[in-house]
Design a protein around this motif. Structure first.
Motif, PDB file in Angstrom:
ATOM      1  N   LEU A   1      46.157 100.861 -12.767  1.00 30.08           N
ATOM      2  CA  LEU A   1      46.899 100.929 -14.015  1.00 30.08           C
ATOM      3  C   LEU A   1      47.842  99.747 -14.160  1.00 30.08           C
ATOM      4  O   LEU A   1      47.917  99.118 -15.223  1.00 30.08           O
ATOM      5  CB  LEU A   1      47.680 102.243 -14.088  1.00 30.08           C
ATOM      6  N   VAL A   2      48.572  99.424 -13.092  1.00 29.83           N
ATOM      7  CA  VAL A   2      49.505  98.298 -13.144  1.00 29.83           C
ATOM      8  C   VAL A   2      48.760  97.001 -13.442  1.00 29.83           C
ATOM      9  O   VAL A   2      49.183  96.192 -14.269  1.00 29.83           O
ATOM     10  CB  VAL A   2      50.296  98.192 -11.827  1.00 29.83           C
ATOM     11  N   ARG A   3      47.629  96.807 -12.758  1.00 27.50           N
ATOM     12  CA  ARG A   3      46.836  95.593 -13.006  1.00 27.50           C
ATOM     13  C   ARG A   3      46.382  95.534 -14.466  1.00 27.50           C
ATOM     14  O   ARG A   3      46.486  94.484 -15.123  1.00 27.50           O
ATOM     15  CB  ARG A   3      45.628  95.559 -12.071  1.00 27.50           C
ATOM     16  N   ASP A   4      45.880  96.647 -14.980  1.00 27.18           N
ATOM     17  CA  ASP A   4      45.402  96.679 -16.366  1.00 27.18           C
ATOM     18  C   ASP A   4      46.536  96.415 -17.349  1.00 27.18           C
ATOM     19  O   ASP A   4      46.371  95.679 -18.327  1.00 27.18           O
ATOM     20  CB  ASP A   4      44.764  98.034 -16.672  1.00 27.18           C
ATOM     21  N   ILE A   5      47.694  97.022 -17.098  1.00 28.71           N
ATOM     22  CA  ILE A   5      48.827  96.869 -18.011  1.00 28.71           C
ATOM     23  C   ILE A   5      49.288  95.423 -18.058  1.00 28.71           C
ATOM     24  O   ILE A   5      49.418  94.819 -19.125  1.00 28.71           O
ATOM     25  CB  ILE A   5      49.983  97.803 -17.601  1.00 28.71           C
ATOM     26  N   PHE A   6      49.524  94.847 -16.903  1.00 30.16           N
ATOM     27  CA  PHE A   6      50.120  93.513 -16.887  1.00 30.16           C
ATOM     28  C   PHE A   6      49.116  92.422 -17.246  1.00 30.16           C
ATOM     29  O   PHE A   6      49.521  91.348 -17.700  1.00 30.16           O
ATOM     30  CB  PHE A   6      50.783  93.254 -15.535  1.00 30.16           C
ATOM     31  N   SER A   7      47.849  92.675 -17.080  1.00 29.03           N
ATOM     32  CA  SER A   7      46.867  91.693 -17.528  1.00 29.03           C
ATOM     33  C   SER A   7      46.739  91.682 -19.046  1.00 29.03           C
ATOM     34  O   SER A   7      46.222  90.729 -19.628  1.00 29.03           O
ATOM     35  CB  SER A   7      45.504  91.972 -16.888  1.00 29.03           C
ATOM     36  N   SER A   8      47.248  92.733 -19.705  1.00 33.50           N
ATOM     37  CA  SER A   8      47.104  92.838 -21.161  1.00 33.50           C
ATOM     38  C   SER A   8      48.300  92.301 -21.932  1.00 33.50           C
ATOM     39  O   SER A   8      48.227  92.167 -23.153  1.00 33.50           O
ATOM     40  CB  SER A   8      46.881  94.309 -21.551  1.00 33.50           C
ATOM     41  N   ILE A   9      49.402  91.971 -21.250  1.00 36.01           N
ATOM     42  CA  ILE A   9      50.619  91.616 -21.987  1.00 36.01           C
ATOM     43  C   ILE A   9      51.253  90.282 -21.592  1.00 36.01           C
ATOM     44  O   ILE A   9      52.398  90.031 -21.966  1.00 36.01           O
ATOM     45  CB  ILE A   9      51.694  92.719 -21.834  1.00 36.01           C
ATOM     46  N   PRO A  10      50.584  89.379 -20.890  1.00 37.67           N
ATOM     47  CA  PRO A  10      51.303  88.211 -20.380  1.00 37.67           C
ATOM     48  C   PRO A  10      51.903  87.307 -21.451  1.00 37.67           C
ATOM     49  O   PRO A  10      52.993  86.757 -21.257  1.00 37.67           O
ATOM     50  CB  PRO A  10      50.252  87.466 -19.549  1.00 37.67           C
ATOM     51  N   LYS A  11      51.215  87.116 -22.583  1.00 39.94           N
ATOM     52  CA  LYS A  11      51.679  86.139 -23.559  1.00 39.94           C
ATOM     53  C   LYS A  11      53.020  86.526 -24.177  1.00 39.94           C
ATOM     54  O   LYS A  11      53.825  85.653 -24.521  1.00 39.94           O
ATOM     55  CB  LYS A  11      50.628  85.948 -24.653  1.00 39.94           C
ATOM     56  N   ARG A  12      53.281  87.804 -24.346  1.00 41.67           N
ATOM     57  CA  ARG A  12      54.554  88.230 -24.939  1.00 41.67           C
ATOM     58  C   ARG A  12      55.494  88.866 -23.915  1.00 41.67           C
ATOM     59  O   ARG A  12      56.558  89.364 -24.281  1.00 41.67           O
ATOM     60  CB  ARG A  12      54.291  89.232 -26.072  1.00 41.67           C
ATOM     61  N   TYR A  13      55.093  88.841 -22.666  1.00 42.74           N
ATOM     62  CA  TYR A  13      55.875  89.511 -21.631  1.00 42.74           C
ATOM     63  C   TYR A  13      57.290  88.951 -21.537  1.00 42.74           C
ATOM     64  O   TYR A  13      58.265  89.696 -21.530  1.00 42.74           O
ATOM     65  CB  TYR A  13      55.153  89.381 -20.294  1.00 42.74           C
ATOM     66  N   ASP A  14      57.423  87.627 -21.492  1.00 48.66           N
ATOM     67  CA  ASP A  14      58.748  87.014 -21.370  1.00 48.66           C
ATOM     68  C   ASP A  14      59.610  87.326 -22.586  1.00 48.66           C
ATOM     69  O   ASP A  14      60.766  87.736 -22.458  1.00 48.66           O
ATOM     70  CB  ASP A  14      58.628  85.501 -21.203  1.00 48.66           C
ATOM     71  N   LEU A  15      59.051  87.123 -23.765  1.00 50.43           N
ATOM     72  CA  LEU A  15      59.806  87.359 -24.995  1.00 50.43           C
ATOM     73  C   LEU A  15      60.299  88.794 -25.073  1.00 50.43           C
ATOM     74  O   LEU A  15      61.478  89.053 -25.368  1.00 50.43           O
ATOM     75  CB  LEU A  15      58.938  87.034 -26.215  1.00 50.43           C
ATOM     76  N   LEU A  16      59.412  89.744 -24.793  1.00 47.68           N
ATOM     77  CA  LEU A  16      59.782  91.145 -24.894  1.00 47.68           C
ATOM     78  C   LEU A  16      60.803  91.529 -23.823  1.00 47.68           C
ATOM     79  O   LEU A  16      61.735  92.295 -24.091  1.00 47.68           O
ATOM     80  CB  LEU A  16      58.541  92.029 -24.806  1.00 47.68           C
ATOM     81  N   ASN A  17      60.668  90.988 -22.609  1.00 46.73           N
ATOM     82  CA  ASN A  17      61.656  91.276 -21.573  1.00 46.73           C
ATOM     83  C   ASN A  17      63.042  90.783 -21.969  1.00 46.73           C
ATOM     84  O   ASN A  17      64.044  91.485 -21.791  1.00 46.73           O
ATOM     85  CB  ASN A  17      61.239  90.627 -20.249  1.00 46.73           C
TER      86      ASN A  17
ATOM     87  N   MET B   1      49.060  86.856 -15.263  1.00 48.26           N
ATOM     88  CA  MET B   1      50.488  86.569 -15.214  1.00 48.26           C
ATOM     89  C   MET B   1      50.743  85.247 -14.498  1.00 48.26           C
ATOM     90  O   MET B   1      51.576  84.432 -14.924  1.00 48.26           O
ATOM     91  CB  MET B   1      51.230  87.707 -14.516  1.00 48.26           C
ATOM     92  N   MET B   2      50.020  85.007 -13.400  1.00 48.82           N
ATOM     93  CA  MET B   2      50.234  83.773 -12.646  1.00 48.82           C
ATOM     94  C   MET B   2      49.760  82.531 -13.411  1.00 48.82           C
ATOM     95  O   MET B   2      50.298  81.442 -13.235  1.00 48.82           O
ATOM     96  CB  MET B   2      49.556  83.864 -11.290  1.00 48.82           C
ATOM     97  N   THR B   3      48.774  82.691 -14.267  1.00 45.26           N
ATOM     98  CA  THR B   3      48.340  81.570 -15.109  1.00 45.26           C
ATOM     99  C   THR B   3      49.478  81.122 -16.012  1.00 45.26           C
ATOM    100  O   THR B   3      49.731  79.917 -16.173  1.00 45.26           O
ATOM    101  CB  THR B   3      47.118  81.975 -15.953  1.00 45.26           C
ATOM    102  N   LEU B   4      50.178  82.078 -16.585  1.00 40.36           N
ATOM    103  CA  LEU B   4      51.327  81.750 -17.423  1.00 40.36           C
ATOM    104  C   LEU B   4      52.455  81.163 -16.582  1.00 40.36           C
ATOM    105  O   LEU B   4      53.119  80.197 -16.993  1.00 40.36           O
ATOM    106  CB  LEU B   4      51.822  83.000 -18.157  1.00 40.36           C
ATOM    107  N   ALA B   5      52.672  81.708 -15.374  1.00 40.35           N
ATOM    108  CA  ALA B   5      53.703  81.160 -14.485  1.00 40.35           C
ATOM    109  C   ALA B   5      53.406  79.708 -14.147  1.00 40.35           C
ATOM    110  O   ALA B   5      54.302  78.852 -14.171  1.00 40.35           O
ATOM    111  CB  ALA B   5      53.788  81.993 -13.208  1.00 40.35           C
TER     112      ALA B   5
END
Length: 244
Positions: free
Chosen positions: A19-35, A94-98
């Motif tokens: 579940l964690v893998r699925d969740i975080f693979s689906s939100i990387p592009k807006r993850y920083d902004l939303l956090n 996530m690491m691609t964005l990092a």
């Protein structure tokens, strides 16, 4: 099925990693902004506080577990110019964005990014001065094993630092945080995110995270000593520290 204290559906332990893998693979592009938006910018201050506690005196290396999009690694490099960082994360998206962020900031030569599991770190004992994780320990089903691994890979006397959100213990924090976490945050997520269920999960994981005193016992059970915690922003977040 695990449920939150308020009865919201949570997840079965055996499904947690998937579940964690699925969740975080689906939100990387807006993850920083939303956090940044959801924390009202406080996440910057929380990371800077954690970085200010880091002590480098032997290897000058930091292990950033669950590095995500690399914000803690970047903050550490800014705060400790002579250090180097290894970031580990389970989610390649996530690491691609990092990697993109770190390259853009001219820090690529000081950071290595590795896809890996926090409970089976691919490093020899005593590789780092500091092992840290920011807002990721609550997403790991076997927290004790992850902390044991973090302790293993730091030098004797090295630090394990854990920055994590939880439900405030004081009444004033609960008064403000409960409606924000359960009403405002889900509404904002529905408006701004293509996967609002991911933020429902994140809210549930915060509600279910153990109180600071209990989490300190887990760190002690992992073999750390001198375990302390520092509440931040009315106890919404805590910085936990232990020494090997």
């Amino acid at each position: 099925m695990i449920r939150s204290k308020e009865g919201a559906e949570f997840i079965r332990p055996r499904e947690h990693i998937r579940l964690v893998r699925d969740i975080f693979s689906s939100i990387p592009k807006r993850y920083d902004l939303l956090n940044h938006l959801f924390s009202c910018g406080e996440d910057f201050r929380w990371r800077r506080f954690a970085v200010g506690k880091m002590i480098f005196h032997s290897t000058h290396r930091l292990l950033d577990v669950a590095t995500g999009t690399g914000d803690l690694a970047i903050a550490a490099l800014r705060g400790h110019p002579n250090s180097k960082v290894v970031g580990v994360d389970l989610v390649s998206e996530m690491m691609t964005l990092a990697k993109s962020k770190i390259t853009r900031l001219g820090m690529a030569g000081r950071v290595a990014l590795i896809q890996g599991d926090a409970t089976r770190l691919p490093f020899p004992d005593g590789t780092f001065d500091v092992a840290a994780i920011a807002f990721g320990i609550r997403n790991i089903p076997d927290r004790l094993q992850a902390i044991q691994e973090m302790a293993r890979v730091v030098i004797p006397g090295g630090q394990v630092l854990i920055l994590e959100m939880g439900f405030p213990q004081k009444a004033i924090g609960r008064f403000f945080f409960y409606p924000y976490l359960n009403l405002i945050l889900p509404l904002m997520a529905r408006l701004l995110s293509k996967n609002p269920a991911a933020y429902r999960y994140l809210a549930d994981s915060i509600m279910n995270f153990p109180p600071p005193e209990d989490f300190c016992k887990t760190m002690t059970a992992a073999g750390l000593n001198r375990v302390t915690f520092q509440p931040l922003t009315m106890g919404i977040t805590c910085l936990y520290e232990g020494r090997k």
